[in-house]
Design an enzyme around this catalytic site. Structure first.
Site, PDB file in Angstrom:
ATOM      1  N   TYR A   1       1.117  -1.147   0.368  1.00  0.00           N
ATOM      2  CA  TYR A   1      -0.005   0.348   0.127  1.00  0.00           C
ATOM      3  C   TYR A   1       1.337   1.156   0.038  1.00  0.00           C
ATOM      4  O   TYR A   1       0.529   2.673  -0.693  1.00  0.00           O
ATOM      5  CB  TYR A   1      -1.045   0.154   0.717  1.00  0.00           C
ATOM      6  CG  TYR A   1      -1.982  -1.165   0.753  1.00  0.00           C
ATOM      7  CD1 TYR A   1      -3.860  -1.157   0.557  1.00  0.00           C
ATOM      8  CD2 TYR A   1      -1.753  -2.329   1.894  1.00  0.00           C
ATOM      9  CE1 TYR A   1      -4.304  -2.439   0.014  1.00  0.00           C
ATOM     10  CE2 TYR A   1      -2.710  -3.263   2.217  1.00  0.00           C
ATOM     11  CZ  TYR A   1      -3.883  -3.122   0.703  1.00  0.00           C
ATOM     12  OH  TYR A   1      -4.983  -4.392   1.202  1.00  0.00           O
TER      13      TYR A   1
ATOM     14  N   ASN B   1     -12.501  -1.340  -5.044  1.00  0.00           N
ATOM     15  CA  ASN B   1     -12.639  -0.627  -6.540  1.00  0.00           C
ATOM     16  C   ASN B   1     -13.493  -1.608  -7.557  1.00  0.00           C
ATOM     17  O   ASN B   1     -14.105  -2.882  -6.837  1.00  0.00           O
ATOM     18  CB  ASN B   1     -11.313  -1.513  -6.509  1.00  0.00           C
ATOM     19  CG  ASN B   1     -10.921  -2.560  -7.734  1.00  0.00           C
ATOM     20  OD1 ASN B   1     -11.708  -1.795  -9.148  1.00  0.00           O
ATOM     21  ND2 ASN B   1      -9.858  -2.786  -8.323  1.00  0.00           N
TER      22      ASN B   1
ATOM     23  N   CYS C   1      -6.332  -5.171  -7.959  1.00  0.00           N
ATOM     24  CA  CYS C   1      -6.194  -4.910  -5.840  1.00  0.00           C
ATOM     25  C   CYS C   1      -5.138  -5.801  -5.450  1.00  0.00           C
ATOM     26  O   CYS C   1      -5.252  -5.423  -4.886  1.00  0.00           O
ATOM     27  CB  CYS C   1      -7.088  -3.358  -5.967  1.00  0.00           C
ATOM     28  SG  CYS C   1      -8.681  -4.408  -5.661  1.00  0.00           S
ATOM     29  N   HIS C   2      -6.015  -7.220  -5.930  1.00  0.00           N
ATOM     30  CA  HIS C   2      -5.252  -8.152  -5.216  1.00  0.00           C
ATOM     31  C   HIS C   2      -3.556  -8.329  -5.033  1.00  0.00           C
ATOM     32  O   HIS C   2      -3.287  -8.875  -4.977  1.00  0.00           O
ATOM     33  CB  HIS C   2      -5.778  -9.545  -5.791  1.00  0.00           C
ATOM     34  CG  HIS C   2      -5.778  -9.789  -7.586  1.00  0.00           C
ATOM     35  ND1 HIS C   2      -6.136  -8.597  -8.743  1.00  0.00           N
ATOM     36  CD2 HIS C   2      -4.816  -9.847  -7.730  1.00  0.00           C
ATOM     37  CE1 HIS C   2      -5.743  -9.731 -10.216  1.00  0.00           C
ATOM     38  NE2 HIS C   2      -4.503 -10.248  -9.614  1.00  0.00           N
TER      39      HIS C   2
ATOM     40  N   GLU D   1      -0.946 -16.113 -10.607  1.00  0.00           N
ATOM     41  CA  GLU D   1       0.144 -15.183 -11.728  1.00  0.00           C
ATOM     42  C   GLU D   1       0.866 -16.244 -11.006  1.00  0.00           C
ATOM     43  O   GLU D   1       1.944 -15.838 -11.841  1.00  0.00           O
ATOM     44  CB  GLU D   1      -0.138 -13.866 -11.426  1.00  0.00           C
ATOM     45  CG  GLU D   1      -1.370 -13.464 -11.105  1.00  0.00           C
ATOM     46  CD  GLU D   1      -2.202 -11.854 -11.453  1.00  0.00           C
ATOM     47  OE1 GLU D   1      -0.906 -10.914 -10.811  1.00  0.00           O
ATOM     48  OE2 GLU D   1      -3.171 -11.276 -11.506  1.00  0.00           O
TER      49      GLU D   1
END
Length: 194
Positions: A130, A153, A161-162, A188
């Protein structure tokens, strides 16, 4: 009057959705898709994808909010969302690293919108804190505001945002829940290692 058979009713609904879209009467089209993180609601305006919602948010509540904030003409009309559904399917299959969809940012404003527009700059398979996102958008003291922007979001997955974590490396909150965030990050990591 006899009730319509399911097939005829579906056909009537499809024609109604096509006609509403054709005549510019459709303010929000929506559909649901299955995914490894559970059912997702996709919603679009004529400008682009405006909302992705997790089932835990309550699809009816999300649709009510869309009707109140964007316009009351909300209709299940899957065709305008075919590209979004296809790109999400490719993403979950590990064949897509970035989304190429028109987005409608009507549900975000101010600093939240600034943060949400910056999130796609976090590469696939990477994470940022963040704090790092606050610095990225030029406001290093706005760590909590970055957290709020991520938590609100309206386009999770597509606006990633993950990929934002706490400074200690822990997950932090996520609209889809901790299990969904963990799954997306693992997907990912796997995809970027291949």
């Amino acid at each position: 009057m006899l009730p319509l058979e399911d097939g005829r009713l579906a056909g009537l609904h499809a024609r109604l959705a096509a006609r509403a879209e054709q005549e510019g009467l459709l303010e929000v089209a929506y559909r649901t898709v299955d995914s490894p993180v559970g059912p997702l609601l996709l919603a679009a305006t004529p400008q682009g994808l405006v909302r992705i919602a997790y089932e835990r948010e309550g699809f009816d509540a999300v649709l009510e909010t869309l009707a109140a904030r964007i316009g009351p003409r909300v209709l299940a009309a899957p065709r305008p969302l075919d590209a979004a559904a296809a790109e999400l399917e490719e993403y979950f299959a590990g064949n897509r690293r970035a989304f190429d969809l028109p987005l409608d940012h009507a549900l975000s404003s101010g600093f939240r919108a600034v943060v949400q527009r910056a999130l796609p700059r976090i590469d696939y398979g990477r994470t940022r804190t963040y704090q790092e996102v606050a610095e990225l958008v030029g406001n290093p003291r706005a760590v909590r505001a970055v957290g709020t922007a991520c938590a609100t979001n309206p386009l999770p997955l597509v606006v990633p945002c993950h990929r934002v974590l706490r400074s200690d490396g822990s997950l932090g909150g996520y609209l889809g829940g901790a299990e969904a965030k963990t799954l997306l990050l693992a997907l990912e990591r796997e995809g970027s290692a291949a």
